[in-house]
Scaffold this motif. Structure first.
Motif: not given
Length: 270
Positions: A119-140
């Motif tokens: 569960l820790k790996q799943l939630l941590g990975s999803l949180l990082i994924a959310f921030f990554t997608i947000t940052i990438v879309v904003l940057l582009t």
């Protein structure tokens, strides 16, 4: 092949049936000790994966570009339509072909692409994924230097009155499908089998992380044949490698990042 503890994910030493870190019993190590079979040749698998990428993702993609350029017969067209026509079609068909060849060549490995995460790996990975997608879309959307798609695709989506589907010409569906499948191809042929191969060496996890991130970025740039995506690709691959190594070598979150980034970017551009 290195065998990891199923509880703490530490790499077990040969004949280490019980993890010396947490005491967990390893059925895989027990089986390996009984049979003498410690798993597949991961270096050999990476050579096959690299061969598929080089042959289908690079050579075939390049050949398709030339073929479509000859079909269109507008190589010197000043409005850049030929580049769009050739690139989108070549990426679309080469990405589909690469996925088919990969699934055939590694059909026995499919279940290994998505091992169990806690569960820790799943939630941590999803949180990082959310921030990554947000940052990438904003940057582009902020600069012309950080692009998810090559510049000619971005201009087509913004100004070219794009169609959703067109059998011959560029369209939204081809851009979405090819972008996602290129990303999935990089995840499997690059990240999965490269990390597995490097795991067999004496390199540290930090070195494996750095090498894999840079190599997969190069894979992506070479396949797309555009430096426009270099910065975004580098960001995604550094994050994806970290997630992959943290989440028990599971590709699920990385594939989600690829899919969501492409879909959201297309929606924003059109």
């Amino acid at each position: 092949m290195k065998i990891r503890c199923e509880k703490c994910y530490r790499v077990l030493n040969p004949n280490e049936e019980y993890c010396t870190n947490c005491g967990e019993h390893s059925a895989k190590m027990q089986q390996a000790m009984l049979t003498g079979n410690y798993g597949p040749d991961n270096v050999g698998k990476f050579k096959i994966a690299f061969g598929i990428f080089a042959l289908v993702g690079f050579i075939v993609c390049g050949a398709l570009q030339i073929t479509f350029a000859m079909i269109e017969n507008k190589i010197n067209n000043e409005n850049g339509y030929t580049s769009l026509f050739c690139q989108t079609n070549s990426l679309f068909y080469s990405s589909i072909l690469t996925l088919i060849v990969t699934l055939i060549a590694f059909r026995k490995d499919l279940k290994n692409y998505f091992p169990t995460m806690n569960l820790k790996q799943l939630l941590g990975s999803l949180l990082i994924a959310f921030f990554t997608i947000t940052i990438v879309v904003l940057l582009t959307n902020l600069t012309n230097v950080t692009l998810i798609f090559p510049k000619y695709i971005v201009e087509y989506l913004k100004e070219g009155n794009p169609r959703f589907f067109d059998m011959l010409n560029p369209c939204i569906l081809k851009i979405v499908v090819s972008s996602i499948l290129v990303g999935v191809g990089v995840e499997i042929l690059g990240r999965k089998y490269l990390v597995d191969a490097l795991d067999e060496t004496m390199l540290s996890d930090r070195s494996i992380y750095l090498i894999t991130s840079l190599v997969t970025t190069l894979f992506e740039i070479v396949w797309v044949m555009s430096l426009d995506v270099a910065i975004i690709s580098l960001i995604i691959n550094f994050v994806a490698t970290g997630i992959y190594m943290y989440a028990n070598r599971n590709l699920l979150i990385n594939i989600i990042i690829r899919i969501m980034t492409v879909i959201i970017a297309v929606i924003v551009f059109i």
